[in-house]
Each structure stands twice: as C-alpha cells, then as structure tokens.
Write a protein that holds these residues in place. Structure first.
Motif, PDB file in Angstrom:
ATOM      1  N   ALA A  74       0.720  -1.220  -0.136  1.00  0.00           N
ATOM      2  CA  ALA A  74       0.176   0.033   0.027  1.00  0.00           C
ATOM      3  C   ALA A  74       0.840   1.329  -0.012  1.00  0.00           C
ATOM      4  O   ALA A  74       0.490   2.224  -0.693  1.00  0.00           O
ATOM      5  N   VAL A  75       1.865   1.320   0.916  1.00  0.00           N
ATOM      6  CA  VAL A  75       2.860   2.516   1.060  1.00  0.00           C
ATOM      7  C   VAL A  75       3.573   2.656  -0.485  1.00  0.00           C
ATOM      8  O   VAL A  75       3.573   3.820  -0.851  1.00  0.00           O
ATOM      9  N   THR A  77       3.111   1.287  -3.493  1.00  0.00           N
ATOM     10  CA  THR A  77       2.387   1.758  -4.770  1.00  0.00           C
ATOM     11  C   THR A  77       1.855   3.296  -4.687  1.00  0.00           C
ATOM     12  O   THR A  77       1.769   4.145  -5.534  1.00  0.00           O
ATOM     13  N   THR A  78       1.440   3.722  -3.307  1.00  0.00           N
ATOM     14  CA  THR A  78       0.792   4.882  -3.181  1.00  0.00           C
ATOM     15  C   THR A  78       1.806   6.021  -3.338  1.00  0.00           C
ATOM     16  O   THR A  78       1.441   7.123  -4.030  1.00  0.00           O
ATOM     17  N   GLU A  81       2.470   6.192  -7.081  1.00  0.00           N
ATOM     18  CA  GLU A  81       1.056   6.893  -7.568  1.00  0.00           C
ATOM     19  C   GLU A  81       1.275   8.615  -7.582  1.00  0.00           C
ATOM     20  O   GLU A  81       0.756   9.254  -8.430  1.00  0.00           O
ATOM     21  N   ASN A 105      -8.115  11.896   0.480  1.00  0.00           N
ATOM     22  CA  ASN A 105      -7.191  12.384  -0.907  1.00  0.00           C
ATOM     23  C   ASN A 105      -6.301  13.292  -0.427  1.00  0.00           C
ATOM     24  O   ASN A 105      -6.569  13.942   0.511  1.00  0.00           O
ATOM     25  N   ILE A 110      -3.646  10.784  -4.803  1.00  0.00           N
ATOM     26  CA  ILE A 110      -3.927   9.623  -4.342  1.00  0.00           C
ATOM     27  C   ILE A 110      -5.084   9.610  -3.268  1.00  0.00           C
ATOM     28  O   ILE A 110      -5.459  10.614  -2.970  1.00  0.00           O
ATOM     29  N   LEU A 112      -7.006   7.240   0.115  1.00  0.00           N
ATOM     30  CA  LEU A 112      -7.091   5.879   1.040  1.00  0.00           C
ATOM     31  C   LEU A 112      -7.637   4.632   0.410  1.00  0.00           C
ATOM     32  O   LEU A 112      -7.162   3.509   0.855  1.00  0.00           O
ATOM     33  N   SER A 115      -5.212   3.253  -1.917  1.00  0.00           N
ATOM     34  CA  SER A 115      -4.194   2.777  -1.239  1.00  0.00           C
ATOM     35  C   SER A 115      -4.410   1.293  -0.608  1.00  0.00           C
ATOM     36  O   SER A 115      -3.611   0.227  -0.791  1.00  0.00           O
ATOM     37  N   TRP A 118      -4.632  -1.076  -3.279  1.00  0.00           N
ATOM     38  CA  TRP A 118      -3.262  -1.396  -3.849  1.00  0.00           C
ATOM     39  C   TRP A 118      -2.711  -2.426  -2.938  1.00  0.00           C
ATOM     40  O   TRP A 118      -1.815  -3.444  -3.228  1.00  0.00           O
TER      41      TRP A 118
END
Length: 269
Positions: A74-75, A77-78, A81, A105, A110, A112, A115, A118
């Motif tokens: 999550a972290v 890929t966020t 992005e 957002n 991005i 939540l 995230s 992901w």
C-alpha cells in the motif's frame, strides 16, 4: 532473493501488460465499453510494471508476513502513484487522474480507498500471481527471453516517442487556440477604446468599424473552432482514456470550443 536485470525486465513486461489488462476490464465493467486506458498506445501500463518491480525488490523478504506485505504494498504503490501524478501534471499542466471527490485524498493524486486496494492487490499478486509468473518464465529459454526483451524495448521506445510527440503537438495546438482567443479579445478592446474616444472620424466610421470587427472576429472564431475539433479528433484516445485529463483549465476551454464548433456545424446542415 536476488534477481538479474534479465528477470526484472521480463517481470516489468508481464506486469505492465497485466496492469493494462486490469484497466481494460475495469473500464469495461464501469463504462460498458473497452477503452485503451494506457498512457501509451500499446497494451502496456508502465506504472504497473515499475510498481511491481519495486514491490518484488523491496517486499520479497517479508512475503510470508502478510501484514507487512499488505502495508508495504500500500505504501510503496501509493508513493509511486503520487510521484507519477505530480510529475505528469507538472509536465502536461493537467491531471491524468483525479481522486479529489474521494475521501482522504491528497491533492487528488492518491486516496485512502485506492491505497487499501493497492495493498490487497500486492498481497494477491505476490502470493498467487507471481509464483505462477516465475514458473512460466522459467520455462522460457534465455535466448527467447532476450528476443522478447529486445523487441519490446524497441516497440516501447517508438511508442513512447510518438506519444510524447503527440502530447507536445496537442499542447502547441492549445497554445495556438489561446493565441487566437487573445487576438479576438485584443481587437474587441481596441474597438471599444476607439468608440469611446469621441472622435468625429471614428463616429463617422462606426458602422464600417463594426463590420470589420465582425469579419475579423468571425475569421478568428472559425479558425479557433476548426482547430479545436481537429485537435480533439487527433488526440481523442487521451480524452477517452483519461476523462480527468480534459477537465484542466486549458482543456476545458478546448472542450467548450469543440462543442461550440459542432453546434454551429450542426445548425448549418
């Protein structure tokens, strides 16, 4: 586990394609039609390829610890992005996607909800998809893999080049539209200034000046609207693939001009 550049290149190609495929399925489910959602023309989304390379390199050591795998996916890929969205907007002067309407957002790049999505996607891919990808690639001969990488690299370079040229052409066209609009406004202000000067010469030529202004304005308007329609036809894939792309201030003016042009063309039929 250490991976060679050869393996990473193949991973990139596989996940860039799978990412593109997932975007196509998402568009089909959401909009009921297939739309090429990739930045490039070909069936690849590079951000997915880079994202999975980052996850594989950073999170393979904790692959069996699901909470860490989820959080790390999550972290990472966020962050990717956010950086990608920020760079694209700075370069192209508009957002390619916008999460502004989503809760929690950050600047629309991005949010939540995605995230978390992901994070789950990272766990699913690392635990289920990636082992199968590894087995499949192990069956591929080294020479065949090199050929695939080389051909894909050439196609990717050509695709990237033509896409960037197309985007530069689009921005030049929009700059030309803005120039034409500015000329029309400048001409209008000059006429108002002349009309308000009180000069007898100007008053005697009021009708003549109005006619000239109307002629100049019509010429500029037709040129602007025709260019708007041409730009949209030549770059319609971008507008279909990235709906938020068209909502930037400059592209909003383009959209309005296109609608005005089409309305006039329809009335003339």
């Amino acid at each position: 586990m250490d991976y060679s550049l050869y393996q990473l290149a193949l991973f990139f190609l596989v996940y860039a394609f799978l990412g593109w495929l997932s975007e196509e399925v998402f568009a089909l489910v959401r909009h009921g039609k297939l739309v090429n959602r990739g930045f490039l023309t070909g069936p690849v989304c590079p951000i997915y390829g880079f994202g999975m390379i980052i996850i594989i390199l950073c999170l393979t050591p904790v692959q069996d610890i699901l909470p860490l795998l989820f959080l790390g996916s999550a972290v990472l890929t966020t962050l990717l992005e956010f950086v990608t969205g920020y760079v694209l907007e700075k370069f192209f002067k508009t957002k390619w996607w916008d999460y502004s309407e989503e809760h929690f957002n950050v600047k629309g790049y991005i949010c939540l909800k995605f995230s978390i999505l992901w994070g789950f996607a990272g766990v699913f891919i690392m635990d289920i998809v990636h082992p199968s990808v590894m087995k499949l690639l192990d069956k591929l001969s080294y020479k065949a893999g090199l050929v695939i990488i080389a051909v894909s690299a050439v196609l990717f370079a050509v695709d990237l080049t033509t896409t960037l040229v197309s985007m530069i052409d689009l921005h030049k066209g929009i700059a030309k539209l803005e120039e034409l609009s500015a000329k029309a406004e400048e001409f209008r202000l000059k006429l108002e200034h002349m009309a308000g000067s009180g000069s007898e010469f100007i008053e005697e030529r009021t009708d003549e000046l109005k006619a000239e202004f109307a002629r100049q304005r019509e010429q500029i308007s037709q040129a602007r609207l025709a260019l708007s329609d041409e730009l949209h036809r030549r770059h319609r894939r971008f507008f279909s693939a990235f709906p938020h792309f068209e909502k930037g201030e400059r592209f909003e003016k383009l959209r309005e001009a296109i609608e005005e042009y089409r309305e006039k063309r329809g009335n003339n039929r």
